[in-house]
Design a protein around this motif. Structure first.
Motif, short mmCIF file in Angstrom:
data_model
loop_
_atom_site.label_atom_id
_atom_site.label_comp_id
_atom_site.label_asym_id
_atom_site.label_seq_id
_atom_site.Cartn_x
_atom_site.Cartn_y
_atom_site.Cartn_z
N THR A 95 0.84 -1.20 0.00
CA THR A 95 0.00 0.00 0.00
C THR A 95 0.87 1.25 0.00
OG1 THR A 95 -1.84 -1.12 1.10
CG2 THR A 95 -1.74 1.29 1.29
N VAL A 96 1.92 1.25 0.80
CA VAL A 96 2.84 2.39 0.80
C VAL A 96 3.62 2.44 -0.50
CG1 VAL A 96 4.88 3.39 1.94
CG2 VAL A 96 3.00 2.44 3.31
N TYR A 97 3.96 1.27 -1.04
CA TYR A 97 4.72 1.25 -2.29
C TYR A 97 3.95 1.88 -3.45
CZ TYR A 97 6.80 -0.28 -6.62
OH TYR A 97 7.34 -0.28 -7.89
N VAL A 98 2.67 1.56 -3.62
CA VAL A 98 1.95 2.09 -4.77
C VAL A 98 1.82 3.61 -4.68
CG1 VAL A 98 0.74 -0.04 -5.34
CG2 VAL A 98 -0.32 1.57 -3.74
N PRO A 146 -4.86 10.05 8.44
CA PRO A 146 -3.48 9.65 8.14
C PRO A 146 -3.09 9.96 6.71
CG PRO A 146 -4.92 7.75 8.09
CD PRO A 146 -5.77 8.91 8.53
N PHE A 147 -1.83 9.68 6.40
CA PHE A 147 -1.25 9.83 5.06
C PHE A 147 -1.20 11.29 4.61
CE2 PHE A 147 -0.90 5.60 2.66
CZ PHE A 147 -0.62 4.90 3.82
N ARG A 148 -0.97 12.19 5.57
CA ARG A 148 -0.69 13.57 5.19
C ARG A 148 0.79 13.67 4.86
NH1 ARG A 148 2.71 16.08 7.50
NH2 ARG A 148 1.80 16.50 9.55
N VAL A 149 1.09 14.04 3.62
CA VAL A 149 2.47 14.11 3.14
C VAL A 149 2.66 15.48 2.49
CG1 VAL A 149 4.27 13.00 1.77
CG2 VAL A 149 2.35 11.63 2.63
N PHE A 150 3.40 16.36 3.15
CA PHE A 150 3.63 17.69 2.59
C PHE A 150 4.33 17.59 1.23
CE2 PHE A 150 3.58 19.64 7.08
CZ PHE A 150 2.23 19.95 6.97
N ARG A 151 4.23 18.65 0.44
CA ARG A 151 4.73 18.61 -0.93
C ARG A 151 6.23 18.32 -1.00
NH1 ARG A 151 0.95 20.85 -4.71
NH2 ARG A 151 -0.88 21.63 -3.60
N GLY A 152 7.00 18.93 -0.11
CA GLY A 152 8.43 18.65 -0.11
C GLY A 152 8.72 17.20 0.19
N HIS A 153 7.93 16.62 1.10
CA HIS A 153 8.09 15.21 1.45
C HIS A 153 7.66 14.34 0.27
CE1 HIS A 153 7.73 12.17 5.02
NE2 HIS A 153 8.28 11.62 3.96
N GLN A 154 6.61 14.75 -0.43
CA GLN A 154 6.19 14.01 -1.62
C GLN A 154 7.32 13.95 -2.66
OE1 GLN A 154 2.32 15.16 -3.28
NE2 GLN A 154 1.74 15.98 -1.29
N ARG A 155 7.93 15.09 -2.88
CA ARG A 155 9.04 15.13 -3.85
C ARG A 155 10.21 14.28 -3.36
NH1 ARG A 155 11.29 20.37 -6.16
NH2 ARG A 155 12.50 18.70 -7.14
N SER A 193 13.59 5.77 6.49
CA SER A 193 13.10 6.88 7.30
C SER A 193 12.03 7.71 6.59
CB SER A 193 14.26 7.80 7.71
OG SER A 193 14.81 8.47 6.57
N TRP A 194 12.02 7.69 5.26
CA TRP A 194 11.02 8.44 4.50
C TRP A 194 9.66 7.74 4.53
CZ3 TRP A 194 12.07 13.22 3.39
CH2 TRP A 194 13.41 13.61 3.20
N PHE A 195 9.62 6.48 4.95
CA PHE A 195 8.39 5.69 4.85
C PHE A 195 7.88 5.16 6.18
CE2 PHE A 195 10.88 5.28 0.95
CZ PHE A 195 9.94 5.71 -0.01
#
Length: 260
Positions: A95-98, A146-155, A193-195
């Protein structure tokens, strides 16, 4: 009228005609140059689409399908609670991978487009507007869950998912496959650490139900919109596989964090 006057008048007329011809030639040349530049931009945009349409479609479909199964068919509950250890590992990590895979292809596309000056091409504007609508539900801190990922973190997630591959045509950028992703998680603490938070929050996604995961409902809807933009006639992905999850009556808020 003396010959000198006639000669002067003729010379003046010739000069005016010459200026007019030069001006018109310059206008035509400028227009032709603009048309050539526009054609070049359209060709570059079409080439960008050709190279990345399929992986972008595939990753968008994998993510939206997983979200649909998670939020409408109790996919996580069935395997996190009733499955064995291998099932639990798979649903959590895949789920995290996709999500990570899709963010990686968005990062590849962003890097490619950055140097091409394609903002004036209609299809490119529509594509990147659709991509921004995908980034926003994840990034906003105005939606609970859950699964809030800021734009910098997304990149950053997209970036660490990339690797270079040697092919017969040279070195190209590719995205980690699922097996390589799992291996890196187990062997590379910096990569993991990113995941780590996302992996832990899979349980919160399962517990929240559809109402508690409005962020992911909105994300699923925007992924379907992207698929419709990239494949409007269902040439790659069947039209019947584009069911949007019902949305609650909410407005997607702007992020309160400027750099989110």
């Amino acid at each position: 009228m003396g010959p000198e006057v006639v000669i002067a008048a003729v010379s003046a007329v010739v000069a005016l005609i010459s200026v007019a011809v030069t001006y018109r030639t310059a206008l035509v040349t400028h227009r032709l140059q603009d048309e050539a530049r526009n054609r070049e931009k359209v060709e570059l945009a079409e080439d960008l689409f050709r190279r990345y349409r399929v992986p972008l479609l595939s990753s968008a479909e994998s993510l939206q399908s997983r979200l649909h199964n998670v939020l409408s068919r109790d996919f996580l509950h069935a395997y996190l609670h009733d499955g064995d250890a291998e099932d639990r590992y798979y649903v959590r990590h895949n789920t995290v991978y996709v999500l990570a895979e899709h963010l990686a292809w968005l990062e590849v596309l962003r890097r490619e487009q950055r140097f091409l000056d394609l903002d004036s091409v209609k299809s490119t504007k529509e594509l990147f507007a659709a991509i921004q609508r995908i980034h926003h539900p994840l990034a906003t801190d105005g939606l609970p869950g859950p699964f809030r990922v800021f734009r910098g973190h997304q990149r950053a997630i997209g970036e660490v998912m990339l690797h270079r591959v040697e092919t017969s045509d040279g070195t190209v950028t590719d995205v980690l496959g699922y097996a390589a992703f799992c291996h890196r998680l187990e062997t590379d603490p910096g990569f993991a650490s990113w995941f780590n938070r996302l992996l832990a929050e899979v349980d919160d996604v399962e517990a929240g139900g559809r109402r508690g995961n409005e962020r992911l409902v909105l994300l699923q809807n925007e992924l379907v919109a992207l698929i419709e933009l990239l494949d409007p006639r269902g040439e790659w992905l069947p039209l019947e596989h584009r069911e949007r999850l019902p949305r609650a009556d909410v407005t997607v808020p702007a992020s309160r964090t400027p750099n989110g």
